[in-house]
Design a protein around this motif. Structure first.
Motif, PDB file in Angstrom:
ATOM      1  N   GLY A  53       0.794  -1.237   0.000  1.00 18.48           N
ATOM      2  CA  GLY A  53       0.000   0.000   0.000  1.00 18.48           C
ATOM      3  C   GLY A  53       0.819   1.275   0.000  1.00 18.48           C
ATOM      4  N   LEU A  69      -7.824  -4.435  -3.226  1.00 17.30           N
ATOM      5  CA  LEU A  69      -7.145  -3.548  -2.274  1.00 17.30           C
ATOM      6  C   LEU A  69      -7.126  -2.100  -2.754  1.00 17.30           C
ATOM      7  N   THR A  72      -7.235   0.969  -0.347  1.00 16.94           N
ATOM      8  CA  THR A  72      -7.015   0.553   1.038  1.00 16.94           C
ATOM      9  C   THR A  72      -5.663   1.072   1.517  1.00 16.94           C
ATOM     10  N   SER A  73      -5.643   1.752   2.684  1.00 12.75           N
ATOM     11  CA  SER A  73      -4.402   2.365   3.172  1.00 12.75           C
ATOM     12  C   SER A  73      -3.408   1.328   3.686  1.00 12.75           C
ATOM     13  N   ARG A  76      -4.620  -0.096   6.985  1.00 12.87           N
ATOM     14  CA  ARG A  76      -5.697  -1.100   6.847  1.00 12.87           C
ATOM     15  C   ARG A  76      -5.152  -2.426   6.326  1.00 12.87           C
ATOM     16  N   ARG A  77      -4.231  -2.328   5.365  1.00 18.10           N
ATOM     17  CA  ARG A  77      -3.680  -3.562   4.792  1.00 18.10           C
ATOM     18  C   ARG A  77      -2.923  -4.339   5.860  1.00 18.10           C
TER      19      ARG A  77
END
Lengths: 243, 288
Positions: A53, A69, A72-73, A76-77
């Motif tokens: 990310g 994904l 997605t930051s 978060r990942r």
């Protein structure tokens, strides 16, 4: 066939106007070590960082366990279990070895942290000896072990390890790469490792060959003779030299 | 002898009062790499809130002012500074302009909401104490004890607790902190909140000793900023050492040269230090 964990489709990544990764596709399954091989500047690190990310895709998609994904930051990942061990600046210099490992375990369930730390100390006994030492006083090899250890203390669904052997003495390279094998066996999680050292052929199940941001080959190690593997591998470097 | 003792004690106290906004700037810079030039004005805004509610209950009014400072710092970071930072990393000029504009906005807000150009906060004296022949009001002593207490608390939190360690990690390697799953946005917001709360406390104490005007905020910010840079920006201990030196200069300067020369001497020293040691007395590596 084991479960599909990571699926990268036609992924292109850019730094400004320069394309660093050009339409790469590959997938990683549960229970495998996948090595991304290729010379410097092939785009290996950029590719791994994009999965974690740290880079936005110019084109294409990344799916993790069937979920896209996109958007997605990094944070978060990481909560989803994607654990990256970066190649550089991969430790907190002003913290002790133990504190670094605790930070690696920041999202690990409290009850499991102790056991995870013990696992790292078993994998790299050297770190146990250096437990209370500041991370910026470690040698190059110890730093790399610490960085990998920080990844190992996390509860990962997928490990992304960037050039674990670069700059290390040959004996330590073998040790570090063998530790990946142990880690994969013990956790049954896929490891995607970017690597230039040919010793990675002994631990990986599949190889993704990259050069100048493009995919050159994607092959199972078992299906090839050692000679052919070395040829493929060295071919990447030869072409680079001619260019 | 008595002059020496009196000078030393006053110097320490001056350092305590100067040290609070310095610490505010250092906490924010140490974590986020941003120098927030608005903390003084936000502090003055909060001090006006404290002043407004003083008649009802002094303690509650102070707590309200400090909470206001924390809340504003937190919100500004989340809504404005972090999103800008994510897009335009390390653009110091941009943050200089943004935080100064914010400071001016808060000066304006203070003027709109509280139409009084000058206020004075009559804090309770908290009794007084005679130390080595020098009589002190409780408030001044409080400023010194508060700074020492803050340093101790910060050190304990950052070395003993999980959250505190994650703040250190964030300040040392932001990218890796994100990679290991630390909520760096929240760490930034808390640091900004604490910094602005310290700015508010600085303004409240200032207002109890001198007058607070609408532009006192910028005076607090720039004095705090210069002291922080002299000590080594982001280095909290360095900032405190610099505050102590400046406090002593102000205190002893009162005997040696007329008050009018004070800022000339003070900022002259700051410039000499910065020419000789551009990274400040203790260097700009973050400590504590």
């Amino acid at each position: 066939m084991s479960e599909l964990v990571l699926e990268v489709r036609n992924l292109s990544l850019a730094y400004g106007a320069t394309l660093a990764v050009k339409s790469i596709s590959f997938e990683a399954f549960e229970d495998e070590i996948l090595a991304i091989v290729g010379p410097n500047g092939a785009g290996k690190s950029t590719l791994l960082e994009a999965v974690a990310g740290l880079h936005m895709a110019r084109e294409g998609s990344i799916a993790f366990k069937g979920r896209s994904l996109t958007g997605t930051s990094v944070f978060r990942r990481r909560l989803m279990g994607i654990v990256l061990v970066p190649q550089d600046e991969n430790i907190f210099p002003g913290m002790t070895v133990r504190e670094n490992l605790e930070m690696g375990a920041f999202r690990t369930r409290r009850g499991n942290v102790k056991q995870k730390l013990q696992y790292v100390f078993d994998l790299f006994p050297r770190l146990k000896e250096r437990e209370r030492q500041m991370a910026n006083t470690l040698s190059g090899g110890e730093r790399r072990m610490l960085a990998i250890g920080m990844g190992v203390t996390g509860e990962a669904q997928l490990y992304l390890i960037d050039e674990p052997s670069v700059g290390l003495a040959p004996r330590i390279v073998t040790k570090v790469l063998e530790s990946l094998k142990t880690l994969q066996r013990d956790t049954a999680r896929p490891i995607v490792v970017a690597e230039q050292n040919t010793k990675v052929l002994h631990v990986a199940q599949r190889l993704l060959g990259m050069e100048a941001g493009e995919r050159r080959f994607f092959k199972s190690v078992g299906s090839l003779s050692q000679e052919r593997l070395k040829e493929l591998y060295l071919g990447l470097c030869e072409r680079e030299r001619e260019a | 002898m008595e002059i020496l003792v009196r000078g030393l004690v006053n110097g320490v106290i001056m350092a305590g009062i100067l040290g609070i906004p310095v610490m505010g700037i250092a906490v924010i810079y140490g974590m986020t790499g941003i120098i927030n030039f608005a903390i003084g004005s936000i502090g003055v805004f909060s001090a006006y809130i404290t002043w407004y509610f003083m008649d009802r209950n002094v303690l509650l009014a102070i707590l309200l002012g400090l909470s206001c400072g924390f809340g504003l710092g937190y919100l500004i970071q989340v809504l404005l500074l972090t999103p800008v930072f994510e897009r335009r990393k390390g653009d110091l000029n941009l943050f200089f302009l943004i935080t100064n504009s914010l400071g001016l906005i808060f000066v304006g807000l203070t003027r709109v909401i509280f139409p009084r150009p000058t206020i004075r906060l009559d804090l309770p004296r908290l009794g007084s104490l005679t130390l080595l022949g020098v009589s002190l009001t409780g408030m001044r002593l409080f400023a010194v004890l508060f700074v020492v207490g803050c340093l101790l608390l910060l050190w304990l939190v950052e070395t003993r607790t999980r959250v505190g360690k994650s703040w250190r990690a964030t300040s040392q390697n932001l990218r890796l902190a994100k990679v290991v799953g630390i909520n760096t946005g929240q760490a930034f917001a808390v640091a900004s909140g604490i910094g602005c709360m310290l700015g508010s406390l600085g303004a409240i104490l200032w207002g109890s000793l001198y007058n607070l005007t609408l532009t006192t905020g910028f005076q607090l910010t720039f004095t705090g900023y210069i002291i922080a840079v002299v000590g080594g920006i982001g280095n909290i201990i360095g900032g405190m050492v610099a505050a102590l030196i400046m406090g002593m200069v102000i205190s002893f300067g009162g005997y040696g040269f007329a008050g009018a020369w004070q800022s000339v001497v003070l900022y002259g020293i700051a410039m000499v230090v910065l020419v000789l040691a551009p990274k400040g007395i203790l260097g700009s590596e973050r400590s504590v």
